[in-house]
Scaffold this active site. Structure first.
Site, mmCIF file in Angstrom:
data_model
loop_
_atom_site.group_PDB
_atom_site.id
_atom_site.type_symbol
_atom_site.label_atom_id
_atom_site.label_comp_id
_atom_site.label_asym_id
_atom_site.label_seq_id
_atom_site.Cartn_x
_atom_site.Cartn_y
_atom_site.Cartn_z
ATOM 1 N N ASP A 92 2.795 4.663 10.330
ATOM 2 C CA ASP A 92 0.927 4.914 9.435
ATOM 3 C C ASP A 92 1.409 5.747 8.122
ATOM 4 O OD1 ASP A 92 -1.689 3.406 8.786
ATOM 5 O OD2 ASP A 92 -2.824 4.578 10.314
ATOM 6 N N ASP A 127 -2.915 -0.296 2.786
ATOM 7 C CA ASP A 127 -3.876 -0.977 3.789
ATOM 8 C C ASP A 127 -5.131 -0.625 2.285
ATOM 9 O OD1 ASP A 127 -3.586 0.520 5.515
ATOM 10 O OD2 ASP A 127 -5.161 -0.939 6.530
ATOM 11 N N GLY A 194 -9.894 -1.486 9.883
ATOM 12 C CA GLY A 194 -11.201 -0.745 9.633
ATOM 13 C C GLY A 194 -12.230 -0.851 11.008
#
Ligand code: GUN
Length: 636
Positions: A92, A127, A194
């Site tokens: 990540d 992101d 999210g």
């Protein structure tokens, strides 16, 4: 051309699928979960996690990069050596840390370049995390900025798969937009981002909206990942909606708080009396002994239990996909927690959309529990058809319990009553009237029902009330094959496919209709396992005449058409256009660029999915026009 991730589907059940895809360090079989590894603190050893079922791991490149020692080791020896695992590793980017602590000091390009440098198999861009309480404007910024960050990565990267997160907070339009943008980008892997705050607060119903709106607008040929979705409670629902991969630190996080994961929720160590037999702790410790361990050892023991709970659940889910009973599993499981039930009810609101991805029939029997089962895709498909037939017919004969039970053929005397009457016959089941002609077709033949009928008893007809003529007015077999054809191919097709002079033959073993002939030529056979048709070339010609293009068609390049005409399967990459309403598992007409029939076969996926795939078989051809005439085998 964008780089192709070789995502091969090995089994499916609606949107859920078992699949595998290659990464530079090996194959990942889905659905699966990537345990989160904190490079600073390794609670469980890699071997322990692999022995529970871990095939791949996820770690955080941001944490590695900001720690000088870890960074040096990773840059020198690679992330695989750092973690001590030679299989697939996803990294990540630090988005979550940036969101929570607002302190990420690297740019998107830098962090992606770093992930490639350390040899990550799946690298994530930086992101923008979109919180559930963001305004639409703020969430839209997250979507647009995330996409432009994907766009700034130089094209042609082959040594890592790029993960392009789908953002958009709780806004369906934004999830759709984000999924479309990311699918059209060079991202080969699509995490839904999210959502951690929703998962932490058990807001599974909102997650249903997010997953459906992301998934249905994302490319079906790329794995979909749910960031942070690792609680075993919700896994089956997420997989039912098309999620392929999960990651989770929950096995450690819950362990730290002395909480134990189970398939239907979590329990406090202080409030349990026994360990389940499947737990890796069973037989090694008593509950009392676990409670008495020091904090570190207790965390390790409970982490092991928790990860086993997660992989157990995934194991069951994979088997359910194979059996094609995942929906039933979710339906049953939804009752284990009110929040899951709330989420299940939300899934049912999408039933009409989900139905488009369901196969024509399933391998398994169909369970009817209660009125909520009425809203499941197969019952809705059947009801829509049955209501249409009923609304277009007069004076129905309604057969109740004394003549028919779900899952069994109708009573013997019914056939002659039917043939000597001109009224339509229906089977009464729940609050639905099903055409009698469908009693040997999926799901009607395979229903196991809990009952709970809600049509008043007086509505049923006794056979004595059916005014019957002295002579035969119609043929039940012909009406049966026509009605099945209408159900399988669309209203009105049955009559065109099977004119009055059609003849049927029966299986010697089962006594059921087997072959349907016209002028001595075989048009179709009825499949023993689900009661639907397999068409011959003759039958396919008639279906083509009965339905205007593009209905039931898959158009292929003329080069491919030549091969398909000889009986070879159709590959996705040679399809130029197709009917979007094709149902997976249904018969399809393979046509060339001039809409000439070249073969007939069975579609592997739904018409909506076909466009996404470039590799693999799209239509399993059973006959090409260049092959000889078809004979019927009486083997079943
Ligand atoms: N981990 C949990 N949620 C997210 C997210 O939205 N994006 C990224 N990159 N990582 C995450």
């Amino acid at each position: 051309m964008l780089p192709e991730i070789n995502f091969e589907i090995t089994g499916k059940d609606g949107l859920a699928r078992t699949a595998k895809f290659k990464t530079p360090h090996g194959v990942i079989e889905t659905p699966t979960i990537l345990p989160v590894i904190n490079p600073n603190i390794q609670t469980l050893s890699i071997d322990e996690m692999v022995s529970l079922g871990a095939q791949a791991f996820i770690t955080n490149s941001y944490i590695i990069r900001r720690n000088e020692k870890l960074r040096e080791r990773a840059e020198k020896h690679g992330v695989h050596a750092l973690i001590g695992f030679e299989g697939p590793i996803m990294t990540d980017s630090g988005t979550f840390q940036s969101h929570v602590y607002s302190d990420v000091e690297y740019t998107n390009l830098e962090i992606v370049e770093f992930q490639r440098k350390i040899g990550s198999d799946i690298s994530t861009i930086l992101d923008i995390f979109s919180e559930p309480d963001f305004s639409h404007e703020k969430a839209e910024y997250a979507v647009n900025e995330t996409y432009s960050r994907m766009s700034e990565i130089p094209q042609g990267v082959e040594d890592t798969i790029l993960a392009g997160p789908i953002q958009g907070s709780v806004y369906n339009d934004l999830r759709k937009k984000s999924a479309e943008l990311m699918s059209s980008s060079q991202a080969g892997y699509l995490p839904i981002g999210g959502v951690v705050p929703l998962l932490e607060n058990y807001r599974y119903d909102t997650l249903v909206d997010i997953i459906i709106n992301s998934k249905l607008n994302a490319s079906f040929s790329k794995p979909v990942h749910l960031f942070g979705g690792g609680h075993p409670m919700f896994l089956s629902m997420a997989v039912l909606l098309g999620v392929d991969v999960f990651d989770s630190a929950s096995y450690v996080k819950y362990a730290r708080d002395d909480r134990m994961l189970f398939s239907d929720g979590s329990r406090d160590l202080s409030r349990i009396s026994t360990l389940p037999r499947w737990s890796p702790l069973y037989g090694k410790f008593s509950v009392k002994e676990i409670r008495e361990l020091n904090a570190e050892d207790r965390k390790k023991a409970l982490s092991l239990h928790n990860l086993a709970a997660i992989f157990n659940e995934l194991h069951e889910i994979r088997e359910r996909i194979f059996q094609q009973t995942l929906w039933q599993y979710v339906e049953t499981k939804a009752r284990s927690h009110p929040y899951l039930f709330k989420a299940y009810k939300r899934i049912l609101e999408y039933s009409d959309i989900l139905e488009k991805y369901e196969d024509l029939s399933k391998k398994s029997t169909f369970f009817y529990f209660d009125r909520y089962t009425d809203q499941t895709p197969y019952v809705r498909r059947l009801r829509r058809f049955s209501d249409h037939v009923k609304n277009n017919s007069r004076e129905p004969v309604i057969l109740g319990d004394e003549h028919w039970h779900p899952g069994r053929p109708h009573e013997k005397g019914i056939k002659s009553a039917y043939e000597n009457s001109d009224r339509p016959f229906f089977l009464k089941w729940q609050n639905m009237l099903i055409p009698l002609e469908l009693d040997e077709t999926y799901p009607v033949e395979q229903i196991i029902s809990a009952g709970g009928d809600n049509i008043p008893a007086e509505e049923t007809t006794t056979l004595q009330d059916v005014a019957v003529s002295e002579t035969k007015l119609r043929d039940f077999d012909i009406d049966r094959v026509r009605t099945i054809a209408d159900y399988q191919f669309g209203f009105g097709v049955g009559r065109k496919l099977f004119p009055d002079c059609t003849e049927v033959t029966r299986s010697r073993n089962t006594g059921r209709i087997r072959g349907i002939f016209l002028d001595g030529k075989l048009l179709a056979t009825l499949r023993a396992h689900d009661g639907f048709f397999t068409l011959t070339i003759e039958g396919a010609r008639k279906l083509k005449d009965a339905c205007e293009a593009p209905l039931h068609r898959v158009s292929v390049t003329d080069d491919s058409a030549e091969f398909n005409g000889k009986g070879f399967n159709v590959f996705f990459k040679f399809i130029t256009s197709n009917d979007e309403s094709i149902i997976a598992g249904n018969e399809v007409l393979v046509v060339n660029s001039r809409d000439e029939l070249v073969a007939v076969g069975k579609s592997v996926v739904s018409g909506k999915e076909i466009k996404y795939f470039r590799s693999g078989v799209a239509v399993k051809v059973h006959k090409g026009i260049m092959q000889g005439e078809e004979k019927i085998s009486d083997s079943d």
